[in-house]
Write a protein that holds these residues in place. Structure first.
Motif, PDB file in Angstrom:
ATOM      1  N   GLY A 171       0.802  -1.218   0.000  1.00 27.37           N
ATOM      2  CA  GLY A 171       0.000   0.000   0.000  1.00 27.37           C
ATOM      3  C   GLY A 171       0.832   1.263   0.000  1.00 27.37           C
ATOM      4  O   GLY A 171       0.480   2.233   0.654  1.00 27.37           O
ATOM      5  N   THR A 172       1.930   1.246  -0.714  1.00 29.74           N
ATOM      6  CA  THR A 172       2.804   2.414  -0.731  1.00 29.74           C
ATOM      7  C   THR A 172       2.319   3.431  -1.744  1.00 29.74           C
ATOM      8  O   THR A 172       2.335   3.196  -2.937  1.00 29.74           O
ATOM      9  N   GLY A 173       1.892   4.534  -1.237  1.00 33.32           N
ATOM     10  CA  GLY A 173       1.467   5.622  -2.099  1.00 33.32           C
ATOM     11  C   GLY A 173       2.522   6.701  -2.141  1.00 33.32           C
ATOM     12  O   GLY A 173       3.630   6.543  -1.624  1.00 33.32           O
ATOM     13  N   ASP A 174       2.184   7.809  -2.760  1.00 35.58           N
ATOM     14  CA  ASP A 174       3.129   8.910  -2.896  1.00 35.58           C
ATOM     15  C   ASP A 174       3.590   9.453  -1.545  1.00 35.58           C
ATOM     16  O   ASP A 174       4.724   9.888  -1.406  1.00 35.58           O
ATOM     17  N   ASP A 175       2.714   9.419  -0.527  1.00 40.73           N
ATOM     18  CA  ASP A 175       3.095   9.943   0.782  1.00 40.73           C
ATOM     19  C   ASP A 175       4.213   9.117   1.410  1.00 40.73           C
ATOM     20  O   ASP A 175       5.148   9.653   1.990  1.00 40.73           O
ATOM     21  N   VAL A 176       4.140   7.805   1.275  1.00 43.46           N
ATOM     22  CA  VAL A 176       5.185   6.937   1.814  1.00 43.46           C
ATOM     23  C   VAL A 176       6.485   7.142   1.049  1.00 43.46           C
ATOM     24  O   VAL A 176       7.559   7.267   1.642  1.00 43.46           O
ATOM     25  N   LEU A 177       6.401   7.210  -0.263  1.00 43.99           N
ATOM     26  CA  LEU A 177       7.598   7.418  -1.070  1.00 43.99           C
ATOM     27  C   LEU A 177       8.234   8.783  -0.781  1.00 43.99           C
ATOM     28  O   LEU A 177       9.456   8.907  -0.745  1.00 43.99           O
ATOM     29  N   ALA A 178       7.417   9.793  -0.548  1.00 44.80           N
ATOM     30  CA  ALA A 178       7.942  11.113  -0.211  1.00 44.80           C
ATOM     31  C   ALA A 178       8.642  11.085   1.150  1.00 44.80           C
ATOM     32  O   ALA A 178       9.698  11.705   1.325  1.00 44.80           O
ATOM     33  N   ALA A 179       8.095  10.350   2.105  1.00 43.07           N
ATOM     34  CA  ALA A 179       8.717  10.233   3.427  1.00 43.07           C
ATOM     35  C   ALA A 179      10.069   9.528   3.320  1.00 43.07           C
ATOM     36  O   ALA A 179      11.039   9.920   3.978  1.00 43.07           O
ATOM     37  N   ILE A 180      10.136   8.517   2.492  1.00 44.10           N
ATOM     38  CA  ILE A 180      11.400   7.804   2.288  1.00 44.10           C
ATOM     39  C   ILE A 180      12.417   8.732   1.639  1.00 44.10           C
ATOM     40  O   ILE A 180      13.586   8.746   2.028  1.00 44.10           O
ATOM     41  N   GLN A 181      11.989   9.522   0.685  1.00 37.89           N
ATOM     42  CA  GLN A 181      12.895  10.472   0.035  1.00 37.89           C
ATOM     43  C   GLN A 181      13.428  11.488   1.039  1.00 37.89           C
ATOM     44  O   GLN A 181      14.617  11.795   1.054  1.00 37.89           O
ATOM     45  N   ARG A 182      12.557  11.994   1.919  1.00 41.33           N
ATOM     46  CA  ARG A 182      13.011  12.945   2.947  1.00 41.33           C
ATOM     47  C   ARG A 182      14.014  12.275   3.880  1.00 41.33           C
ATOM     48  O   ARG A 182      15.000  12.890   4.280  1.00 41.33           O
ATOM     49  N   ALA A 183      13.769  11.013   4.234  1.00 41.73           N
ATOM     50  CA  ALA A 183      14.688  10.287   5.110  1.00 41.73           C
ATOM     51  C   ALA A 183      16.037  10.095   4.433  1.00 41.73           C
ATOM     52  O   ALA A 183      17.090  10.218   5.082  1.00 41.73           O
ATOM     53  N   LYS A 184      16.035   9.822   3.133  1.00 45.31           N
ATOM     54  CA  LYS A 184      17.281   9.661   2.392  1.00 45.31           C
ATOM     55  C   LYS A 184      18.091  10.943   2.402  1.00 45.31           C
ATOM     56  O   LYS A 184      19.317  10.912   2.465  1.00 45.31           O
ATOM     57  N   GLU A 185      17.420  12.073   2.361  1.00 47.13           N
ATOM     58  CA  GLU A 185      18.096  13.360   2.299  1.00 47.13           C
ATOM     59  C   GLU A 185      18.550  13.843   3.672  1.00 47.13           C
ATOM     60  O   GLU A 185      19.362  14.751   3.769  1.00 47.13           O
TER      61      GLU A 185
END
Length: 74
Positions: free
Chosen positions: A54-68
């Motif tokens: 159930g990974t939507g854009d919100d989860v992917l955006a959170a992962i991107q913020r964590a990567k940064e």
């Protein structure tokens, strides 16, 4: 989504590469190769991950913020 994103989803789910791969009906080596950048994340794999976890854009955006972030190690 890249390998780090896949790893982030797997880690957030509390799964090993083997159990994550089993849930997605792919090989553990496929997940390992994706996470380590030896293989790209295919469209089919992205769809499977979205359907199963159930990974939507919100989860992917959170992962991107964590990567940064310099405070988290993904």
């Amino acid at each position: 989504m890249d390998g780090t994103g896949v790893r982030g989803i797997r880690v957030m789910a509390g799964m090993t590469q083997a159990s994550f791969a089993e849930a997605l009906a792919v090989s553990q080596s496929c997940i390992s190769d994706v996470e380590n950048g030896r293989r790209t994340v295919s469209r089919d794999l992205r769809i499977k991950i979205a359907q199963v976890f159930g990974t939507g854009d919100d989860v992917l955006a959170a992962i991107q913020r964590a990567k940064e972030s310099t405070k988290l190690a993904l």
